[in-house]
Design a protein around this motif. Structure first.
Motif, short mmCIF file in Angstrom:
data_model
loop_
_atom_site.label_atom_id
_atom_site.label_comp_id
_atom_site.label_asym_id
_atom_site.label_seq_id
_atom_site.Cartn_x
_atom_site.Cartn_y
_atom_site.Cartn_z
N ASP A 273 1.05 -1.25 -0.03
CA ASP A 273 0.11 0.05 -0.07
C ASP A 273 0.89 1.33 -0.12
N LEU A 274 1.93 1.31 0.61
CA LEU A 274 2.89 2.45 0.78
C LEU A 274 3.56 2.65 -0.68
N CYS A 275 3.64 1.53 -1.54
CA CYS A 275 4.09 1.86 -2.71
C CYS A 275 2.94 1.95 -3.77
N LEU A 276 1.81 1.65 -3.43
CA LEU A 276 0.70 1.81 -4.28
C LEU A 276 0.43 3.28 -4.53
N VAL A 277 0.22 3.88 -3.31
CA VAL A 277 -0.51 5.16 -3.69
C VAL A 277 0.65 6.45 -4.29
N PRO A 278 1.58 6.16 -3.89
CA PRO A 278 2.84 7.25 -4.65
C PRO A 278 2.69 6.65 -6.23
N GLN A 279 2.77 5.56 -6.64
CA GLN A 279 2.76 5.36 -8.14
C GLN A 279 1.59 5.60 -8.60
N VAL A 280 0.29 5.63 -8.14
CA VAL A 280 -0.90 6.14 -8.71
C VAL A 280 -0.86 7.41 -8.78
N ALA A 281 -0.38 8.14 -8.04
CA ALA A 281 0.06 9.88 -8.15
C ALA A 281 0.96 9.91 -9.26
N ASN A 282 2.06 8.93 -9.38
CA ASN A 282 2.93 9.18 -10.66
C ASN A 282 2.05 8.92 -11.85
N ALA A 283 1.01 7.81 -11.85
CA ALA A 283 0.19 7.59 -13.14
C ALA A 283 -0.35 8.87 -13.57
N GLU A 284 -1.24 9.52 -12.45
CA GLU A 284 -1.92 10.72 -12.73
C GLU A 284 -1.12 11.94 -13.19
N ARG A 285 0.02 11.95 -12.45
CA ARG A 285 1.08 13.09 -13.15
C ARG A 285 1.39 12.98 -14.55
N PHE A 286 1.61 11.65 -14.69
CA PHE A 286 1.97 11.35 -16.37
C PHE A 286 0.57 11.04 -17.33
N LYS A 287 -0.42 11.40 -16.71
CA LYS A 287 -1.59 11.27 -17.57
C LYS A 287 -1.89 10.06 -17.96
N VAL A 288 -1.98 8.77 -16.81
CA VAL A 288 -2.14 7.42 -17.59
C VAL A 288 -3.94 7.38 -16.91
N ASP A 289 -4.46 6.73 -18.09
CA ASP A 289 -5.95 6.43 -17.88
C ASP A 289 -5.98 5.31 -16.90
N LEU A 290 -6.76 5.60 -15.76
CA LEU A 290 -6.87 4.44 -14.75
C LEU A 290 -8.06 3.77 -14.79
N THR A 291 -8.92 4.04 -15.82
CA THR A 291 -10.08 3.20 -15.90
C THR A 291 -9.76 1.75 -16.00
#
Length: 174
Positions: A121-139
């Motif tokens: 979980d500690l790894c997941l949240v920052p990586q999702v933030a990275n995904a959002e920063r790099f405009k990754v579609d999370l759908t």
């Protein structure tokens, strides 16, 4: 003998630093933050002073009980080159999230592994933030998105968030 307060040498946007901040918050460990700006002055991590502390010249570095523990973050993006960063980051994140979404289908409860916060979980949240920063579609990643939302509601994840750090630029503050 009373040891001093732990010192976290950190950059607000560093996902590696964020993981350490979450862990410290979850364990209710009070610490001092020393901001190391990875961009200003050609990168403060390259200063002689910081290199003496962490020869790897990377953040985070956590000084606790007289021992300094180091980590890494921005060096890979610099090697990729500015013009390729967005495409490269999106490809790497999609690849990891495709695998993770499948794994989480069998391990997830409230969080990545059951109903207790874990290192995953500690790894997941920052990586999702990275995904959002790099405009990754999370759908395509409903499990990742659900767990991320649940974790972001926890105090440890809120107080450690990059938008709430002492070195966060005013325009990026929450």
């Amino acid at each position: 003998m009373q040891a001093g307060k732990p010192i976290l040498y950190s950059y607000f946007r560093s996902s590696c630093s964020w993981r350490v901040r979450i862990a410290l918050a979850l364990k209710s460990i009070d610490y001092e933050t020393v901001p190391i700006n990875l961009i200003k002055d050609g990168g403060q991590q390259f200063s002689e002073e910081f290199q003496a502390l962490n020869p790897m010249q990377q953040v985070p570095a956590l000084k606790i009980d007289g021992i300094t523990i180091g980590q890494s973050n921005l060096s890979v993006l610099k090697q990729v080159g500015q013009e390729n960063q967005l495409t490269w980051a999106q490809k790497v994140i999609h690849s990891g999230f495709n695998a993770l979404e499948q794994i989480l289908r069998s391990t997830a409860g409230k969080y990545c592994v059951g109903d207790e916060v874990s290192m995953a979980d500690l790894c997941l949240v920052p990586q999702v933030a990275n995904a959002e920063r790099f405009k990754v579609d999370l759908t395509p990643y409903p499990t990742i998105s659900r767990i991320n939302k649940t974790l972001l509601a926890l105090e440890a994840f809120q107080v450690s968030h990059p938008c709430r750090q002492p070195d966060t630029p005013p325009e990026l503050r929450a």
